[in-house]
Write an enzyme that holds these catalytic residues in place. Structure first.
Site, PDB file in Angstrom:
ATOM      1  N   HIS A 105      -0.663   5.523   1.851  1.00  0.00           N
ATOM      2  CA  HIS A 105      -1.997   5.108   2.287  1.00  0.00           C
ATOM      3  C   HIS A 105      -2.225   3.638   1.943  1.00  0.00           C
ATOM      4  O   HIS A 105      -2.728   3.314   0.869  1.00  0.00           O
ATOM      5  CB  HIS A 105      -3.046   5.984   1.585  1.00  0.00           C
ATOM      6  CG  HIS A 105      -4.396   5.980   2.232  1.00  0.00           C
ATOM      7  ND1 HIS A 105      -4.660   6.611   3.426  1.00  0.00           N
ATOM      8  CD2 HIS A 105      -5.569   5.423   1.846  1.00  0.00           C
ATOM      9  CE1 HIS A 105      -5.929   6.453   3.741  1.00  0.00           C
ATOM     10  NE2 HIS A 105      -6.511   5.729   2.797  1.00  0.00           N
ATOM     11  N   ARG A 157      -9.739   8.411   9.352  1.00  0.00           N
ATOM     12  CA  ARG A 157     -10.488   8.036   8.175  1.00  0.00           C
ATOM     13  C   ARG A 157     -11.701   8.916   7.888  1.00  0.00           C
ATOM     14  O   ARG A 157     -11.910   9.340   6.760  1.00  0.00           O
ATOM     15  CB  ARG A 157     -10.960   6.580   8.327  1.00  0.00           C
ATOM     16  CG  ARG A 157     -10.891   5.792   7.052  1.00  0.00           C
ATOM     17  CD  ARG A 157     -11.353   4.376   7.287  1.00  0.00           C
ATOM     18  NE  ARG A 157     -10.253   3.469   7.513  1.00  0.00           N
ATOM     19  CZ  ARG A 157     -10.382   2.157   7.578  1.00  0.00           C
ATOM     20  NH1 ARG A 157     -11.579   1.615   7.444  1.00  0.00           N
ATOM     21  NH2 ARG A 157      -9.343   1.391   7.771  1.00  0.00           N
ATOM     22  N   TYR A 217      -7.555   4.508 -17.679  1.00  0.00           N
ATOM     23  CA  TYR A 217      -8.004   5.298 -18.826  1.00  0.00           C
ATOM     24  C   TYR A 217      -8.047   6.802 -18.543  1.00  0.00           C
ATOM     25  O   TYR A 217      -8.189   7.591 -19.468  1.00  0.00           O
ATOM     26  CB  TYR A 217      -9.403   4.854 -19.257  1.00  0.00           C
ATOM     27  CG  TYR A 217      -9.473   3.406 -19.686  1.00  0.00           C
ATOM     28  CD1 TYR A 217      -8.696   2.935 -20.735  1.00  0.00           C
ATOM     29  CD2 TYR A 217     -10.320   2.523 -19.040  1.00  0.00           C
ATOM     30  CE1 TYR A 217      -8.765   1.606 -21.134  1.00  0.00           C
ATOM     31  CE2 TYR A 217     -10.400   1.192 -19.426  1.00  0.00           C
ATOM     32  CZ  TYR A 217      -9.620   0.737 -20.471  1.00  0.00           C
ATOM     33  OH  TYR A 217      -9.688  -0.574 -20.860  1.00  0.00           O
TER      34      TYR A 217
END
Length: 739
Positions: free
Chosen positions: A78, A32, A122
């Site tokens: 993931h 990570r 968007y």
């Protein structure tokens, strides 16, 4: 029940907790938080890049919704929250966050003011050329692949990384018990360092740093650290860099200006920076600043208005550097996963070394992959050639035999792949032309195979090949391109600047008046120097000049001594002022011969009434104490009469005998102290007036009806210390040029 009881084990709670927490910590560090030294990516970034590649979002294709990309990432590779994945994707698209963006975003992806990106439904995105170079070689078995979390697909363990992404874009992250913070760098400079290490593997850290120079932040700015500090930071893999905002001064005319900040330190949020400056202004902690405005559009433009025209912009910026994020520190910590996947802090040279080892491994794998492809193709081509040589028999077997494949293999000693390829051959391929093409291809593949086999075994040729790849990348992202140009500049570490008293004085225009009796005062504003100033009954005007409250007023007495007075110390008002002797130690019998405003980088001519003089620069006219500074030595009965600014290359001098002499100004020596040299020779009388002028313009004098200019100098042209000729017709009877 007995069996279940026997499965229970007694363990120490502290030991088990420690073991499991360590396992969690390592999982966080590796999976990570820390980037890989080979490709500079964390798993989430790597999976993002791979998912976009699988969606064919390369730079030549159109954009796709970010929601589609995020969905693929969390669905296939993931299994984490969509907001975390989208946040990582947004950062890779921000040209103010990453030096070489990996994502080409379309829509609102946030800005340097700290505003967030629009929702993923968007916005749209695709990969950049840099990202494609990072993944170049995935189809050539250049790296290992591993199963995804659900085992339904595979993903790359690391990217082939044709570009050194770790140092190009940097990285930041917080793990358990450790963190990383790597600044971005310039790809062209990193390429130079890599080429140096290939050519000279034993080069020291300093030689590598001389190629890399230092960080190159996407927001620009100026690094104000010494080269020794930068070298030491890179040697240890830890340290900090001081970054300052870049600014310029814009002239507004009439002596006014404004400061425009065009670049701010990396990771500083512009809106918060301006809020901080406004807060300090409100609390009156920035006495030199009047206002701050944000006029930014696509580029940063922060406008700072000084309190008045006298404020030194450098002093103002020094205050801002000390009190705001106009100066920030980047704390570097090159903590990465090395080639073995172990987290450790590495020096710059170690990071580049491991990257080169990775590139060598990638090249070897690509060679082996290509050789396997060539061998497979050669096997097929060999089968085709056998078929062409025995075409009639091959056709007979195919037409008549029940098991043509087995018969072909037995008759012509073919492999299974060769026999299958012959059986799948189309009739149109039996033309003579195709046979020649196959022989040509066969020959070319054999040649390529031989070259690859040499490259695989020859370490030197392999490094030469890698060096050529690096040169191509350097050319592609050269400093001549908009993306590749260096953005962050370097400057020497600033000295500790102390703000002088003048910087706190409000700059205002004044008129300084000195009377013949030695009374000095000032009036606010620029008064008409010819107006009738009021004096005591037995007094009159000696000098009147325009100045600013921040200026130094220079006084020269008639015995050759300079004095300085701060303009803001001169008494103001409607009275007669105060005796100048209270401000300077002027001898009882001495008088003031000249008064003017101090100007840097200006030279002056000092001359006595006996026409002796010399030129002095501004460094010698400032006195440190009230006692003044003795510059010109005068003889008995001799007095200082002139102190003129050198404004031309010729001198016109006229005596009381009305003899005028013109000569070059360079004939007058420049001295720090002394009596000077003779300027004009007289039989009787003294000097009357002096004028500097430019040779092509001529000297000027008052004449009835206006000012007359004499450009024909031959009559009066001579050398210093000569007598001269009579003044021109119409020259004033006062023997003064323009008075």
């Amino acid at each position: 029940m007995v069996e279940e009881v026997q499965k229970i084990k007694d363990v120490q709670f502290s030991e088990e907790l420690s073991k499991r927490y360590l396992s969690y910590a390592m999982s966080t560090i590796v999976s990570r938080s820390l980037p890989d030294v080979r490709d500079g990516l964390k798993p989430v970034h790597r999976r993002l890049m791979y998912a976009m590649r699988q969606l064919h979002l390369d730079p030549k294709n159109g954009y796709k919704k970010c929601a589609r990309v995020v969905g693929d990432v969390i669905g296939k590779y993931h299994p984490h929250g969509d907001s975390a994945v989208y946040g990582a994707m947004v950062r890779l698209a921000q040209d103010f966050s990453v030096r070489y963006p990996l994502v080409d975003g379309q829509g609102n992806f946030g800005n340097i003011d700290g505003d967030g990106a629009a929702a993923m439904r968007y916005t749209e995105a695709r990969l950049t050329e840099f990202a494609m170079d990072l993944m170049d070689g995935l189809n050539a078995d250049a790296v290992d692949f591993t199963d995804t979390y659900d085992g339904e697909d595979s993903e790359p363990v690391v990217m082939p990384a044709m570009v050194p992404n770790l140092l190009c874009n940097g990285s930041m992250g917080i793990a358990v018990g450790m963190a990383t913070n790597i600044p971005p760098h310039n790809l062209s400079e990193l390429s130079d360092a890599l080429l140096l290490m290939i050519e000279n593997p034993d080069c020291d850290d300093e030689a590598v740093v001389r190629k890399v120079k230092g960080p190159d932040f996407p927001t620009g700015g100026v690094i104000v650290d010494s080269f020794e500090t930068i070298v030491n930071n890179y040697k240890q893999g830890k340290g900090n860099f001081r970054i300052r905002a870049k600014w310029t001064v814009e002239d507004l005319g009439h002596g006014q200006y404004q400061i425009v900040v065009t670049e701010i330190p990396y990771q500083v949020i512009k809106s918060k920076l301006i809020e901080k400056i406004a807060e300090l202004l409100l609390n009156k902690k920035l006495p030199m600043l009047s206002d701050v405005r944000d006029e930014s559009a696509q580029d940063v433009r922060i406008v700072l208005e000084p309190k008045n025209r006298t404020v030194d912009p450098t002093m103002l910026m020094e205050q801002l550097y000390r009190q705001t994020d106009m100066e920030a520190k980047f704390n570097m910590n090159m903590n990465v996963l090395d080639l073995d996947g172990v987290p450790r802090v590495m020096s710059l040279k170690q990071v580049l070394h491991d990257y080169l080892v990775h590139r060598n491994n990638v090249l070897l794998r690509k060679i082996k992959y290509r050789l396997a492809k060539i061998n497979a193709r050669l096997e097929i081509l060999d089968g085709y050639l056998i078929a062409y040589l025995n075409l009639d028999e091959v056709i007979r077997i195919i037409r008549q035999e029940d098991e043509p494949k087995a018969v072909l293999m037995q008759t012509f000693n073919l492999t299974d792949n060769q026999a299958e390829a012959i059986l799948n051959m189309k009739l149109r391929n039996l033309r003579k032309l195709d046979e020649e093409e196959i022989r040509t291809e066969h020959s070319e593949l054999l040649e390529e195979k031989a070259e690859l086999e040499v490259l695989e075994k020859d370490d030197g040729r392999r490094w030469a090949y890698i060096a050529e790849e690096i040169r191509r990348i350097k050319e592609k992202y050269s400093k001549k391109t908009a993306l590749g140009r260096r953005r962050t500049e370097f400057a020497e570490p600033p000295a500790d600047i102390e703000v002088p008293v003048e910087a706190w004085i409000e700059k205002e225009p004044i008129t300084v008046i000195l009377s013949q009796k030695g009374w000095i005062r000032c009036l606010k504003g620029y008064a008409d120097l010819n107006e009738g100033f009021k004096f005591k009954d037995d007094d009159a005007l000696a000098f009147a000049i325009h100045a600013q409250t921040t200026d130094k007023i220079v006084l020269l007495d008639n015995k050759g001594k300079f004095f300085n007075i701060a303009a803001n110390d001169i008494p103001s008002g409607r009275g007669f002022g105060q005796p100048v002797r209270l401000m300077i130690d002027l001898a009882q019998n001495d008088d003031i011969a000249a008064m003017f405003v101090y100007e840097p980088e200006v030279k002056y001519l000092i001359a006595s009434d006996k026409a002796y003089g010399f030129i002095i620069d501004e460094n010698h006219i400032l006195a440190q104490t009230r006692n003044g500074r003795k510059i010109m030595n005068v003889a008995d009965g001799e007095q200082i009469k002139f102190c003129l600014k050198v404004t031309g290359d010729y001198v016109a001098i006229v005596g009381e005998n009305r003899k005028l002499l013109v000569f070059k100004a360079e004939e007058i020596p420049t001295m720090a102290r002394g009596h000077g040299v003779l300027l004009q020779k007289y039989k009787d009388g003294n000097i009357s007036d002096i004028q500097f002028f430019k040779g092509e313009e001529g000297f000027s004098y008052n004449r009835s009806g206006g000012v007359s200019t004499e450009k024909e100098l031959l009559t009066w042209l001579g050398h210093r210390a000569q007598i001269g000729k009579l003044v021109p017709f119409g020259f004033p009877k006062t023997n003064k040029f323009l008075k």
